[in-house]
Design an enzyme around this catalytic site. Sequence first.
Site, short mmCIF file in Angstrom:
data_model
loop_
_atom_site.label_atom_id
_atom_site.label_comp_id
_atom_site.label_asym_id
_atom_site.label_seq_id
_atom_site.Cartn_x
_atom_site.Cartn_y
_atom_site.Cartn_z
N TYR A 66 0.78 -1.09 0.03
CA TYR A 66 -0.22 -0.08 0.04
C TYR A 66 0.93 1.22 -0.22
O TYR A 66 0.29 2.33 -0.13
CB TYR A 66 -1.06 -0.04 1.34
CG TYR A 66 -1.86 -1.18 1.12
CD1 TYR A 66 -2.96 -1.39 0.27
CD2 TYR A 66 -1.62 -2.38 2.05
CE1 TYR A 66 -3.91 -2.36 0.25
CE2 TYR A 66 -2.46 -3.20 2.00
CZ TYR A 66 -3.57 -3.50 0.88
OH TYR A 66 -4.47 -4.54 0.84
N HIS A 121 -7.57 -0.11 -6.86
CA HIS A 121 -6.78 -1.09 -5.83
C HIS A 121 -5.19 -0.46 -5.98
O HIS A 121 -4.82 -0.47 -6.98
CB HIS A 121 -6.75 -2.26 -6.14
CG HIS A 121 -8.30 -2.91 -6.02
ND1 HIS A 121 -8.79 -3.06 -4.86
CD2 HIS A 121 -9.06 -3.04 -7.10
CE1 HIS A 121 -9.99 -3.59 -5.44
NE2 HIS A 121 -10.38 -3.54 -6.53
#
Length: 145
Positions: free
Chosen positions: A23, A100
């Site tokens: 992330y 995403h």
Amino acid sequence: MIKIFLIYGPNLNLTGIRDKKHYGDKLFEDINKMVLEYCENNEIEITIFQSNFEGKIIDKIHEARNNANGIIINPGAYAHYSYAIRDAIEAVDIPTIDIHFSNIYNRESFRHVDVCAPVCQGLITGLGINGIFLAIKGLVDIISQ
């Protein structure tokens, strides 16, 4: 002025803290400041919303129907099994791009299915926060046509 809702799902408020390999290391608040600045500079009105609760995400999608020209959604783990979020996206019938930060196709097998993507105009996966800016550009193009 084009109005976009940017909706984040569960745990994305911990971006920059959790699992930096997937992330990234930019804090959630810093990412959103960058998004707000980009949109201000490009005369785009953006509403940023994050929730760990499926129903609140659905409520925000419903709200977009009358208050936005398009949606960018990072449904987080809900992407893999929330037919309720998928159905909400389909029901509001406004351009939506599913994003995403990580590449869901090179992670655990349960992440390889995104039930929301088939009712969206596009899917961006694996480009980190750059995916947000690509989604904004793409959504503006779709809305402007």
